[in-house]
Design an enzyme around this catalytic site. Structure first.
Site, PDB file in Angstrom:
ATOM      1  N   GLU A 196       0.789  -1.221  -0.010  1.00  0.00           N
ATOM      2  CA  GLU A 196      -0.024   0.117   0.131  1.00  0.00           C
ATOM      3  C   GLU A 196       0.922   1.328  -0.093  1.00  0.00           C
ATOM      4  OE1 GLU A 196      -3.318  -0.095   2.676  1.00  0.00           O
ATOM      5  OE2 GLU A 196      -3.461   2.109   2.646  1.00  0.00           O
TER       6      GLU A 196
ATOM      7  N   LYS B 163      -7.866  -1.392  10.948  1.00  0.00           N
ATOM      8  CA  LYS B 163      -7.050  -1.825   9.815  1.00  0.00           C
ATOM      9  C   LYS B 163      -5.986  -0.939   9.715  1.00  0.00           C
ATOM     10  CE  LYS B 163      -6.375  -1.873   5.097  1.00  0.00           C
ATOM     11  NZ  LYS B 163      -5.503  -0.892   4.419  1.00  0.00           N
TER      12      LYS B 163
ATOM     13  N   ASP C 222       4.221 -14.705  11.636  1.00  0.00           N
ATOM     14  CA  ASP C 222       2.898 -15.192  10.761  1.00  0.00           C
ATOM     15  C   ASP C 222       1.945 -14.228  11.109  1.00  0.00           C
ATOM     16  OD1 ASP C 222       0.467 -16.363  10.415  1.00  0.00           O
ATOM     17  OD2 ASP C 222       0.930 -18.247  11.150  1.00  0.00           O
TER      18      ASP C 222
ATOM     19  N   HIS D   9      -2.666  10.305   0.419  1.00  0.00           N
ATOM     20  CA  HIS D   9      -3.102   9.111  -0.011  1.00  0.00           C
ATOM     21  C   HIS D   9      -2.563   8.965  -1.734  1.00  0.00           C
ATOM     22  CE1 HIS D   9      -4.287   4.813   0.451  1.00  0.00           C
ATOM     23  NE2 HIS D   9      -4.880   4.955  -0.951  1.00  0.00           N
TER      24      HIS D   9
HETATM   25  C1  MEV Z   1      -6.077   2.682   4.959  1.00  0.00           C
HETATM   26  O1  MEV Z   1      -5.473   1.652   4.498  1.00  0.00           O
HETATM   27  C2  MEV Z   1      -6.162   2.823   6.488  1.00  0.00           C
HETATM   28  C3  MEV Z   1      -7.066   4.134   6.883  1.00  0.00           C
HETATM   29  O2  MEV Z   1      -8.336   3.740   6.274  1.00  0.00           O
HETATM   30  C4  MEV Z   1      -7.112   3.854   8.463  1.00  0.00           C
HETATM   31  C5  MEV Z   1      -8.225   4.807   9.108  1.00  0.00           C
HETATM   32  O3  MEV Z   1      -9.256   5.165   8.299  1.00  0.00           O
HETATM   33  O4  MEV Z   1      -8.064   5.107  10.297  1.00  0.00           O
HETATM   34  C6  MEV Z   1      -6.738   5.386   6.460  1.00  0.00           C
END
Ligand code: MEV
Length: 440
Positions: free
Chosen positions: A85, A280, A296, A393
């Protein structure tokens, strides 16, 4: 319609590739070329990778990046991260730099206990089973000494075995619930070997336990396996500073930022839809280091998300507060990691990653990984509550879009410059590239 095949695993690598490309690809030459393009030119390294799994046809690359400037308990680290990513390593580096100037990360390992279970069925008198367990427990430990002696000599081993009655949920279902200390090893093989021996001894000894009836002697072992739920293999990482020190630019004050940040964390604490995405983001940092250090990541993912639901509702793994003008942001997370065994001595890049981290113990690695998660979460929340996530991003994603459009090096240079002051989007990049090409 594709054909099935028997004896595939016994074919040579060349034959496997032949079968794959001829069965599944219209352009078998092109498919074969792609597969071969990713072979390592060093035959020994290639063989090593071939032998990690069955039916290897090629290697699947992920970039290995590094995030420098992590100050953890007053020691500087450069953290290796394997991830695809685009914005993750940049975000980690940014967060590291931000906290480098504000005292860095403080971490602490809270506990290191791992769990394994023998699941079995027993249809009989519970009191007799308890008596049998008490009697057989020393022998369970004794019968595993050949497996445990090295670990025990180093200060680890089997910590305890409990008999657990689960008959309220499934009639006849019991467990040997075993706790382990596996020191610097992730310990999966160690734990599973011990459990399988416990199961064997337990079943055998039951057959000659004179209080059991003939039926009670027939203990039925269902399975013996470690648990990836490790709520007592816990590490904490934290950052804190004066609220006013959070401000970096004139655009937003430390007070406003801290307040919005805490609100964002509070939302993730009570709202599962947000908590999953919030976590995430944490796992973006955690998985990347876990993968780079040969651990792992599926085990880590499973354990972490179970932990995030431990109170019956999925919730944030991180927390934040403002008390007496001090902003604090922290995470407590279960991480069963190893720095010996597994891939650690086998995979050259894993060895390199561990050396980069000064050959950490498992406990040190737990702290580094927790920091990577917290840093990633900080970077994400900082963007989300200020500029929005897309600005950074898409900037990082620009190179992927340019590659998709087949931009050459000169075009990449020109458009990277252009998008320093323009908003990146798929269509904006397409348009800018067309304009550039028209000019030439
Ligand atoms: C993207 O990989 C992760 C985010 O969505 C985490 C979040 O929203 O806190 C930017």
């Amino acid at each position: 319609m594709s054909k099935s095949i028997s004896g595939f695993s016994k074919l040579s690598k060349t034959k496997k590739i032949e079968w794959i490309v001829n069965t599944y690809f219209s352009n078998s030459k092109e498919a074969k070329d792609i597969i071969k393009q990713y072979w390592n030119t060093n035959a020994k390294i290639q063989q090593l990778h071939d032998e990690f799994i069955e039916n290897t046809i090629t290697n699947y690359y992920l970039p290995l990046g590094v995030a420098p400037n992590f100050l953890i308990n007053d020691k500087i680290y450069t953290i290796p991260m394997a991830i695809e990513e685009s914005s993750v390593v940049a975000a980690a580096s940014k967060a590291a730099k931000f906290w480098l100037d504000r005292g860095g990360f403080k971490t602490k390992v809270i506990s290191t206990i791992k769990i394994g279970q023998v699941h079995f069925m027993y249809h009989g008198d519970y009191n007799k089973l308890k008596t049998f367990f008490k009697q057989v427990k020393p022998q369970l430990l004794n019968d595993t000494t050949s497996i445990t002696k090295n670990m025990t000599a180093r200060g680890g081993g089997v910590l305890d075995i409990e008999l657990r009655n689960k008959t309220n949920e499934i009639p006849g279902y019991f467990q040997l619930h075993v706790s382990f200390e596996t020191l610097d090893a992730m310990g999966a093989n160690f734990i599973n070997s011990c459990l399988e021996q416990f199961a064997k001894t337990f079943k055998n000894e039951a057959q000659s336990f004179n209080l059991f009836s003939d039926q009670e002697k027939q203990i039925d072992i269902v399975m013996s396996i470690l648990s990836n739920y490790v709520p007592d293999c816990l590490v904490r990482a934290e950052v804190s500073c004066k609220v006013e020190d959070l401000s970096e630019s004139n655009s937003i004050s430390g007070e406003v930022f801290a307040h919005k940040f805490v609100q964002a964390v509070n939302i993730a604490e009570i709202e599962p839809y947000r908590a999953v995405t919030h976590n995430k983001g944490i796992m973006n940092g955690i998985d990347a280091v876990v993968l780079a250090t040969g651990n792992d990541f599926r085990a880590i993912e499973a354990g972490v998300h179970a932990y995030a639901s431990r109170q019956g509702r999925y919730s944030s793994l991180s927390h934040a507060s403002i008390t007496d003008g001090i902003f604090k942001f922290w995470i407590e997370i279960p991480l069963a990691l190893g720095t010996v065994g597994g891939l650690t001595k086998l995979h050259p890049l894993v060895k390199l990653a561990l050396e980069l981290l000064h050959h950490p113990s498992a406990k040190e690695l737990m702290q580094i990984v927790a920091v990577a998660g917290l840093a990633q979460n900080f970077a994400a929340l900082r963007s989300l509550t200020t500029t929005g996530i897309q600005q950074g991003h898409m900037k990082m994603h620009l190179m992927n879009i340019l590659n998709q459009f087949g931009a050459n090096d000169t075009e990449k240079l020109a458009l990277t410059e252009h998008f320093k002051s323009h908003t990146v989007s798929h269509s904006a990049v397409s348009e800018a590239l067309q304009n550039l090409r028209l000019k030439d």
